[in-house]
Design a protein around this motif. Structure first.
Motif, short mmCIF file in Angstrom:
data_model
loop_
_atom_site.label_atom_id
_atom_site.label_comp_id
_atom_site.label_asym_id
_atom_site.label_seq_id
_atom_site.Cartn_x
_atom_site.Cartn_y
_atom_site.Cartn_z
N PRO A 1 0.80 -1.23 0.00
CA PRO A 1 0.00 0.00 0.00
C PRO A 1 0.84 1.28 0.00
O PRO A 1 0.39 2.32 -0.46
CB PRO A 1 -0.80 -0.10 1.30
CG PRO A 1 -0.82 -1.54 1.62
CD PRO A 1 0.48 -2.10 1.12
N ALA B 1 -3.19 1.64 -5.63
CA ALA B 1 -4.30 0.72 -5.89
C ALA B 1 -4.44 -0.32 -4.78
O ALA B 1 -5.51 -0.90 -4.61
CB ALA B 1 -4.10 0.02 -7.23
N LEU B 2 -3.39 -0.55 -4.01
CA LEU B 2 -3.44 -1.52 -2.92
C LEU B 2 -3.66 -0.86 -1.56
O LEU B 2 -3.61 -1.53 -0.53
CB LEU B 2 -2.13 -2.33 -2.87
CG LEU B 2 -1.87 -3.24 -4.06
CD1 LEU B 2 -0.50 -3.90 -3.92
CD2 LEU B 2 -2.95 -4.29 -4.19
N VAL C 1 -7.95 -9.41 -1.15
CA VAL C 1 -8.37 -10.02 -2.41
C VAL C 1 -7.15 -10.40 -3.25
O VAL C 1 -7.06 -11.52 -3.77
CB VAL C 1 -9.31 -9.08 -3.20
CG1 VAL C 1 -9.53 -9.59 -4.61
CG2 VAL C 1 -10.64 -8.93 -2.47
N VAL C 2 -6.20 -9.49 -3.37
CA VAL C 2 -5.01 -9.75 -4.19
C VAL C 2 -4.20 -10.92 -3.62
O VAL C 2 -3.82 -11.84 -4.34
CB VAL C 2 -4.14 -8.48 -4.30
CG1 VAL C 2 -2.76 -8.79 -4.87
CG2 VAL C 2 -4.83 -7.43 -5.15
N SER D 1 -5.76 -0.33 0.54
CA SER D 1 -7.02 -0.74 1.15
C SER D 1 -6.81 -2.16 1.66
O SER D 1 -6.29 -3.01 0.93
CB SER D 1 -8.14 -0.72 0.10
OG SER D 1 -9.19 -1.56 0.47
N ARG E 1 -9.05 -4.34 2.23
CA ARG E 1 -9.92 -5.23 1.45
C ARG E 1 -9.25 -5.63 0.14
O ARG E 1 -9.24 -6.81 -0.23
CB ARG E 1 -11.26 -4.55 1.17
CG ARG E 1 -12.23 -5.45 0.43
CD ARG E 1 -13.57 -4.79 0.18
NE ARG E 1 -14.16 -4.33 1.42
CZ ARG E 1 -14.72 -3.13 1.58
NH1 ARG E 1 -14.80 -2.29 0.58
NH2 ARG E 1 -15.23 -2.78 2.73
N ARG E 2 -8.68 -4.66 -0.57
CA ARG E 2 -8.01 -4.98 -1.84
C ARG E 2 -6.79 -5.86 -1.60
O ARG E 2 -6.50 -6.77 -2.39
CB ARG E 2 -7.62 -3.70 -2.58
CG ARG E 2 -8.79 -3.08 -3.31
CD ARG E 2 -8.39 -1.84 -4.02
NE ARG E 2 -8.93 -0.74 -3.21
CZ ARG E 2 -8.52 0.50 -3.22
NH1 ARG E 2 -7.53 0.85 -4.00
NH2 ARG E 2 -9.07 1.40 -2.47
N MET E 3 -6.07 -5.58 -0.51
CA MET E 3 -4.90 -6.40 -0.19
C MET E 3 -5.32 -7.85 0.08
O MET E 3 -4.66 -8.78 -0.38
CB MET E 3 -4.17 -5.82 1.02
CG MET E 3 -2.90 -6.55 1.38
SD MET E 3 -1.69 -6.67 0.05
CE MET E 3 -1.26 -4.98 -0.17
N THR F 1 -5.97 -14.30 -3.90
CA THR F 1 -5.90 -14.79 -5.28
C THR F 1 -4.54 -15.41 -5.58
O THR F 1 -4.44 -16.52 -6.12
CB THR F 1 -6.20 -13.64 -6.27
OG1 THR F 1 -7.49 -13.11 -5.98
CG2 THR F 1 -6.13 -14.12 -7.71
#
Length: 184
Positions: A111, A116-117, A125-126, A119, A121-123, A129
């Motif tokens: 981050p 884009a990272l 998800v990434v 967050s 939540r986004r971290m 995955t």
């Protein structure tokens, strides 16, 4: 013990030794990148350089260890567990801590470097995955145990690390959000 090149790149001991031996290279790389960015007037040159090197240095060895093959790679499929929290109850403390640390450096530094990272939540998800892809690879080709609990722990470690670094990336995330909301 580390007599041949395969011992260095294909064993737990070799990967750990290479990680320790590459620490000075990582430090010098951070300083050179930071100095170069400072000279050209880039914003936050030292933080950016530390974040880039930290993400790579802290994540690559863990992923490398995950991708070490089992005893019969390509010949048999590794054990698979898709029931959440079943393996967690049987894991020892070292396995749990190790899984939490796999993407922790990426979660901490990501981050700071990539807006884009910025967050949790986004971290999550990434990293979930990427962890799922690693587990699929282990199952299909490496004759290693694949478990949904590993995915959950890997993502949780990255999320906790992102929370730990929040004071360093929250300002940038707020500024970007304010600019987007104001139409700038």
């Amino acid at each position: 013990m580390l007599n041949e090149w395969q011992d260095w790149v294909g064993t737990f001991t070799g990967v750990v030794a290479l990680t320790v031996l590459s620490l000075p290279v990582a430090c010098v790389t951070t300083v050179v990148l930071g100095w170069r960015r400072k000279v050209i007037g880039a914003p936050k040159p030292w933080r950016t350089s530390l974040a880039e090197v930290g993400m790579v240095y802290g994540t690559v060895p863990s992923v490398w260890l995950i991708l070490l093959p089992g005893e019969r790679p390509g010949q048999v499929l590794g054990p698979l567990n898709l029931v959440p929290l079943r393996d967690l109850l049987e894991m020892d403390t070292g396995q749990i801590v190790g899984n939490l640390l796999v993407f922790a450096a990426f979660g901490f530094f990501g981050p700071m470097r990539l807006k884009a990272l910025a967050s949790v939540r986004r971290m999550l998800v990434v990293t979930a995955t990427w962890s799922a892809l690693l587990e699929i690879t282990q199952y299909l080709w490496l004759d290693r145990v694949s478990s949904v609990d590993d995915v959950l722990l890997n993502a949780a470690g990255a999320g906790l690390a992102a929370l730990a670094s929040y004071p360093w990336w929250r300002t940038a995330a707020r500024t970007d959000t304010a600019a987007i909301c104001s139409g700038v």
